[in-house]
Design a protein around this motif. Structure first.
Motif, PDB file in Angstrom:
ATOM      1  N   GLY A 113       0.913  -1.366  -0.016  1.00  0.00           N
ATOM      2  CA  GLY A 113       0.112  -0.052  -0.152  1.00  0.00           C
ATOM      3  C   GLY A 113       0.935   1.136   0.033  1.00  0.00           C
ATOM      4  O   GLY A 113       0.257   2.242  -0.172  1.00  0.00           O
ATOM      5  N   GLY A 114       2.094   1.069   0.078  1.00  0.00           N
ATOM      6  CA  GLY A 114       3.177   2.193   0.137  1.00  0.00           C
ATOM      7  C   GLY A 114       3.372   2.902  -1.271  1.00  0.00           C
ATOM      8  O   GLY A 114       2.636   2.646  -2.327  1.00  0.00           O
ATOM      9  N   CYS A 115       4.348   3.599  -1.228  1.00  0.00           N
ATOM     10  CA  CYS A 115       4.641   4.578  -2.577  1.00  0.00           C
ATOM     11  C   CYS A 115       6.002   4.447  -2.843  1.00  0.00           C
ATOM     12  O   CYS A 115       6.254   5.259  -3.729  1.00  0.00           O
ATOM     13  N   GLY A 120       0.999  -0.772  -4.621  1.00  0.00           N
ATOM     14  CA  GLY A 120       0.105   0.246  -3.895  1.00  0.00           C
ATOM     15  C   GLY A 120      -0.593   0.932  -4.671  1.00  0.00           C
ATOM     16  O   GLY A 120      -0.806   0.311  -5.923  1.00  0.00           O
ATOM     17  N   ASP A 290       2.856   9.577  -1.648  1.00  0.00           N
ATOM     18  CA  ASP A 290       1.686   9.482  -2.518  1.00  0.00           C
ATOM     19  C   ASP A 290       0.282   9.565  -1.727  1.00  0.00           C
ATOM     20  O   ASP A 290       0.257   9.075  -0.652  1.00  0.00           O
ATOM     21  N   SER A 293      -1.869   6.453  -1.262  1.00  0.00           N
ATOM     22  CA  SER A 293      -1.145   5.628  -0.262  1.00  0.00           C
ATOM     23  C   SER A 293      -1.386   6.128   1.282  1.00  0.00           C
ATOM     24  O   SER A 293      -1.404   5.377   2.394  1.00  0.00           O
ATOM     25  N   TYR A 296      -4.578   4.740   2.272  1.00  0.00           N
ATOM     26  CA  TYR A 296      -4.558   3.237   2.543  1.00  0.00           C
ATOM     27  C   TYR A 296      -3.698   2.662   3.810  1.00  0.00           C
ATOM     28  O   TYR A 296      -4.086   2.050   4.676  1.00  0.00           O
TER      29      TYR A 296
END
Lengths: 393, 393
Positions: A113-115, A120, A290, A293, A296
């Motif tokens: 879910g990161g960027c 993600g 982001d 992100s 999320y």
């Protein structure tokens, strides 16, 4: 599983992130190795970006996994490719540091879910060829840990000497120690909780609403639209940043000191230093993070409730554990106050776990775990030394 | 001064506020009675909208001024014309209540910079014929008190038996007791501080940035543009609202309870009750409050620093005072913690003032002063009864 691994300079996520995309190791998993998510979605293909430090020993027994917090990333002990700043935990991780990369093989991965290279909402949705946006499935802390476990498998590491992290990183530590108990020799959850409080959910919701209120967010499809909800994300960061500090540290650092002036300006520019500091926190954050992100990853924190997954009894999450725990909190942390850590410690005691607990007198709030707090570093080093002896390292 | 007074149903401020504009008493001051502001601007014409309750006695000695907080207004004890809700302090002000309108003549005015009929950024700038917007001068708590003093003059009241208020209302009480000491027999500052802390400025700045990030804010000229920065203002309100409650009251009221569902929704709708509660706080607030007023009134709070106006020594603000003070704080208030009240009490003691102080054990945070807190009401009633005896009322 047949993941492929290669260093990449650019991820295939989106044109917006491409320019920023760091040099990182990436483990890619194809349709044969999907990730089963708590929401019921099967994610494939997917990938996880990570950094390593030090060398895996012949026994494969010296691996340490560091889990990062909400806005952290895999650059725990190396220069951040976007900001050019030192790694976020270089005070703790490195040669001769408490988590000594001369002795341990340290892995740190960007969360699901990161960027920063891990799959993600800014990644490409294979079904559409465009960025996922809000079509990306909502992920949980447990999903993050599943993705990390797949990476650890991929790296050929049978089990981890240590899993460590603060804040949301600490949630992952707890989840590892619960869901993957036999693979965790020692666990170091710092400044964290076994569930997010109502107040913490409230602050996260304010941040998400700030992002979603920005018309440049475009219902989550800003990447396709060529816009960026920077103003909303900056406001979210500003609100969150207040919760990372303590009232007393703000008072000591800024008080009511004026910024570049001797008298009040009678306007809405930054009169006070705290204002320009916060504005800087907001505007610099949006260059490296982001917006989706942010939605999320905060959602994953809100959803975290380890006891709820075990019939409402937190001790059941750790039943029969052989892991050694060191739990740490900071006196001035009001985001994850000591009471949250005590709840964890009581549950570990009830589960018969081997646990030590330290509440560290520190003035700088939740962010203390990232800062030069010698007592934390000493306790951390002592715990690791003791665990290493027990492990025969 | 030759103010004119008449009940108005519509203020001449802006087409946006016209429909909402309450029935209120309004004192109008022309060019012959300008308001001299701290920023150096001379404001004329200007007006102040107010409500009164009870009857001024023949001695004119039973007048009570109630000062409202950031988002309060003059409807302290009568139905709000926009929301239809009871007055914001009906638990305290009314027939037979601690501030008994059968005995006292109660005045409550909308603050300068506000949006309920008193001159503010939504009022018409006589120089342009359009709403002031950000051309409105930045006002201070001292300016608010100056405008109230002009109203009290206008009503033919020589001095006030009591000035009372919570939060920003308490700041006005302190300012009255300092700048107009001889006109204040008794003062009741509740849940307030003699200056805004760094953390409070930080939260205010987040709110302002949220408003200004909304493109519908149009650099403050949304009234002329026919837009309204509702989303930004709602985010500002949400962030502020968290600071009005306590972690423990949020936990008790909402905890992690889900909203209209039994399991997590794996989306960004309101999963948790605290989320829908906050969203409601945001969306209902924007129906009754002007976004620019929010900027101005928060700025006035940020600027408040009573000691700074007296050589840095708060006691000097009260030197030689004959006013009787009752200072109150609440244990769970983290916006204006008890330490802020103690600072006031110490200064009053140092100035040789007659002061009583009560820290009330209450669980509901800063908003406690607005809520059904019997101990607060008892102490308040006792203080007023004693002061009334001393005053011969």
């Amino acid at each position: 599983m047949q993941p492929t691994e290669d260093p990449v300079r650019e991820a295939e996520t989106s044109r917006h992130r491409q320019a920023d995309q760091p040099s990182s190791l990436v483990a890619r998993f194809g349709p044969e190795a999907p990730l089963m998510l708590d929401c019921g979605v099967t994610l494939a293909p997917w990938q996880i970006a990570y950094q390593t430090y030090g060398t895996l020993n012949a026994d494969r027994s010296n691996a340490v996994l560091i889990c990062h917090a909400l806005t952290g990333d895999q650059y725990v002990a190396s220069t951040h490719p976007v900001t050019g700043k030192p790694g976020w935990w270089e005070l703790v991780v490195g040669p001769g540091k408490p988590i000594d990369t001369d002795r341990f093989f340290v892995v740190c991965a960007n969360v699901l879910g990161g960027c920063m290279g891990t799959t993600g909402p800014a990644s490409t949705n294979p079904a559409t060829g465009r960025a996922w946006g809000l079509d990306f499935p909502v992920v949980t802390v447990a999903d993050m840990v599943r993705s990390q476990a797949a990476l650890i498998d991929h790296l050929g590491i049978p089990d981890l000497f240590l899993v460590a992290g603060g804040s949301m990183g600490g949630m992952q530590v707890l989840q590892w120690a619960s869901a993957q108990a036999k693979r965790v020799f020692a666990a170091l959850p710092i400044a964290t909780g076994a569930r997010h409080s109502s107040q913490n959910i409230a602050f996260d919701e304010v941040g998400r609403q700030a992002v979603m209120a920005d018309p440049d967010w475009r219902d989550g499809h800003y990447l396709s639209a060529g816009t960026s909800p920077k103003k909303g994300l900056a406001v979210a960061r500003m609100a969150a940043h207040i919760t990372y500090m303590s009232e007393s540290s703000l008072h000591q650092k800024f008080g009511r000191k004026l910024q570049d002036r001797e008298t009040l300006g009678f306007g809405f520019d930054s009169d006070f230093q705290i204002e320009s500091y916060l504005r800087h926190q907001g505007s610099s954050f949006v260059e490296r993070f982001d917006a989706n992100s942010y939605l999320y990853v905060t959602r994953a924190m809100d959803y975290f409730d380890l006891a709820a997954e075990h019939g409402g009894v937190l001790a059941h999450a750790f039943q029969g554990t052989a892991t050694r725990f060191c739990v740490m909190s900071f006196t001035s942390d009001w985001l994850f106050p000591t009471a949250d850590s005590r709840t964890i410690v009581h549950a570990l005691n009830a589960a018969g776990a081997r646990v030590s607990f330290a509440e560290i007198v520190a003035d700088r709030g939740h962010d203390s775990f990232l800062l030069d707090e010698p007592e934390m570093h000493q306790i951390l080093a002592g715990f690791i030394a003791s665990a290493a002896r027990a492990r025969g390292l």
